[in-house]
Scaffold this motif. Structure first.
Motif, PDB file in Angstrom:
ATOM      1  N   LYS A  50      -1.369   4.156  -6.779  1.00 42.66           N
ATOM      2  CA  LYS A  50      -2.361   5.060  -6.188  1.00 42.66           C
ATOM      3  C   LYS A  50      -2.483   6.351  -6.995  1.00 42.66           C
ATOM      4  O   LYS A  50      -3.596   6.850  -7.193  1.00 42.66           O
ATOM      5  CB  LYS A  50      -2.004   5.339  -4.727  1.00 42.66           C
ATOM      6  N   MET A 103      -8.576   0.452  -2.641  1.00 42.04           N
ATOM      7  CA  MET A 103      -7.394  -0.323  -2.280  1.00 42.04           C
ATOM      8  C   MET A 103      -7.698  -1.334  -1.172  1.00 42.04           C
ATOM      9  O   MET A 103      -7.184  -2.459  -1.176  1.00 42.04           O
ATOM     10  CB  MET A 103      -6.266   0.614  -1.844  1.00 42.04           C
ATOM     11  N   ALA A 104      -8.557  -0.939  -0.234  1.00 38.31           N
ATOM     12  CA  ALA A 104      -8.935  -1.852   0.850  1.00 38.31           C
ATOM     13  C   ALA A 104      -9.721  -3.040   0.315  1.00 38.31           C
ATOM     14  O   ALA A 104      -9.475  -4.194   0.699  1.00 38.31           O
ATOM     15  CB  ALA A 104      -9.754  -1.104   1.905  1.00 38.31           C
ATOM     16  N   LEU A 164     -10.154   6.308  -3.100  1.00 42.50           N
ATOM     17  CA  LEU A 164      -8.942   5.535  -3.365  1.00 42.50           C
ATOM     18  C   LEU A 164      -8.684   4.534  -2.249  1.00 42.50           C
ATOM     19  O   LEU A 164      -8.428   3.350  -2.511  1.00 42.50           O
ATOM     20  CB  LEU A 164      -7.749   6.480  -3.505  1.00 42.50           C
ATOM     21  N   ASP A 165      -8.742   4.981  -1.000  1.00 43.63           N
ATOM     22  CA  ASP A 165      -8.518   4.087   0.136  1.00 43.63           C
ATOM     23  C   ASP A 165      -9.516   2.937   0.145  1.00 43.63           C
ATOM     24  O   ASP A 165      -9.169   1.792   0.452  1.00 43.63           O
ATOM     25  CB  ASP A 165      -8.608   4.858   1.456  1.00 43.63           C
ATOM     26  N   THR A 166     -10.765   3.235  -0.203  1.00 47.22           N
ATOM     27  CA  THR A 166     -11.803   2.205  -0.240  1.00 47.22           C
ATOM     28  C   THR A 166     -11.502   1.178  -1.324  1.00 47.22           C
ATOM     29  O   THR A 166     -11.595  -0.038  -1.090  1.00 47.22           O
ATOM     30  CB  THR A 166     -13.184   2.847  -0.478  1.00 47.22           C
ATOM     31  N   THR A 172      -9.551  10.861  -2.115  1.00 46.70           N
ATOM     32  CA  THR A 172      -8.608  10.086  -1.309  1.00 46.70           C
ATOM     33  C   THR A 172      -9.332   8.969  -0.568  1.00 46.70           C
ATOM     34  O   THR A 172      -8.840   7.840  -0.469  1.00 46.70           O
ATOM     35  CB  THR A 172      -7.862  11.004  -0.316  1.00 46.70           C
ATOM     36  N   LEU A 173     -10.519   9.267  -0.077  1.00 50.17           N
ATOM     37  CA  LEU A 173     -11.325   8.246   0.602  1.00 50.17           C
ATOM     38  C   LEU A 173     -11.765   7.170  -0.384  1.00 50.17           C
ATOM     39  O   LEU A 173     -11.749   5.975  -0.064  1.00 50.17           O
ATOM     40  CB  LEU A 173     -12.535   8.889   1.274  1.00 50.17           C
ATOM     41  N   GLY A 216       0.795  -1.222   0.000  1.00 50.51           N
ATOM     42  CA  GLY A 216       0.000   0.000   0.000  1.00 50.51           C
ATOM     43  C   GLY A 216       0.827   1.272   0.000  1.00 50.51           C
ATOM     44  O   GLY A 216       0.282   2.363  -0.119  1.00 50.51           O
ATOM     45  N   ARG A 217       2.149   1.150   0.091  1.00 51.08           N
ATOM     46  CA  ARG A 217       2.974   2.352   0.120  1.00 51.08           C
ATOM     47  C   ARG A 217       3.522   2.723  -1.253  1.00 51.08           C
ATOM     48  O   ARG A 217       4.296   3.644  -1.374  1.00 51.08           O
ATOM     49  CB  ARG A 217       4.140   2.175   1.090  1.00 51.08           C
TER      50      ARG A 217
END
Length: 200
Positions: free
Chosen positions: A132, A162-163, A158-160, A155-156, A126-127
């Protein structure tokens, strides 16, 4: 380049190849530095003069593997057609197909990333900013084209994404699911996410 430097690079290459195969065959925890050295045909001391830890080896193995993938994805992403959701489905499908070729290796990377004793030489899952950034660029393009609400927190989103992407690997770990199965589930999950992102 001198003889010593050439030998060091060759040792590094052999260790990384051996480690990549061992991580995929028996897993990260079971793989030892000694096993890497034996598989690579080098001494244990040579491994330690090249890498600080097993975690650093894993990070380098993953970095080397995904470098070619991200170069290809960056090229392909420019030529993708269809809706934003369709383009994201394609992007994640390519990723699943690639990682499922050595799924135990990728699962080892995820596992090591969330270990409480994460080694400082490990680059956690994830880094990687390239993947991303690619998705954020696509999401911003979706806003510009009216496919995503202007006020959406990208950004949220994207995080969703990726999760969800990472969570689906539980199917590979627990049920031996292949890339096709995980892709079909991710396709439905993307549809669900994008239902909530449509302009109102």
């Amino acid at each position: 380049m001198g003889v010593r430097e050439t030998q060091k690079l060759e040792t590094r290459r052999k260790v990384l190849e051996a480690a990549r195969d061992l991580f995929n065959e028996i897993g990260y925890e079971e793989t030892t530095i000694r096993a890497m050295a034996e598989r690579a045909g080098v001494s244990v001391g040579s491994v330690f003069t090249t890498f600080a830890s097993k975690a650093e080896v894993l990070s380098q193995v993953m970095d080397d593997r995904v470098e070619a993938l991200y170069r290809e994805l960056e090229h392909v992403a420019k030529h993708m057609r269809g809706s934003l959701a369709d383009r994201l489905r394609s992007l994640f499908a390519i990723h699943y197909d690639f990682e499922c070729r050595r799924v135990r290796l990728f699962l080892a990377h995820i596992s090591a990333s969330f270990s409480p004793s994460l080694d400082k030489n490990t680059v956690p899952y994830g880094r990687n900013p390239r993947f991303k950034d690619m998705i954020l660029h696509m999401l911003a393009d979706g806003v510009n084209k009216g496919e995503v609400r202007a006020e959406a927190d990208l950004t949220l989103v994207l995080d969703t994404l990726m999760a969800v992407y990472a969570w689906n690997y539980r199917l590979a770990a627990a049920q031996n699911s292949d890339a096709g199965h995980m892709t079909s589930i991710m396709d439905r999950q993307i549809s669900l996410i994008f239902d909530g992102l449509k302009p109102r």
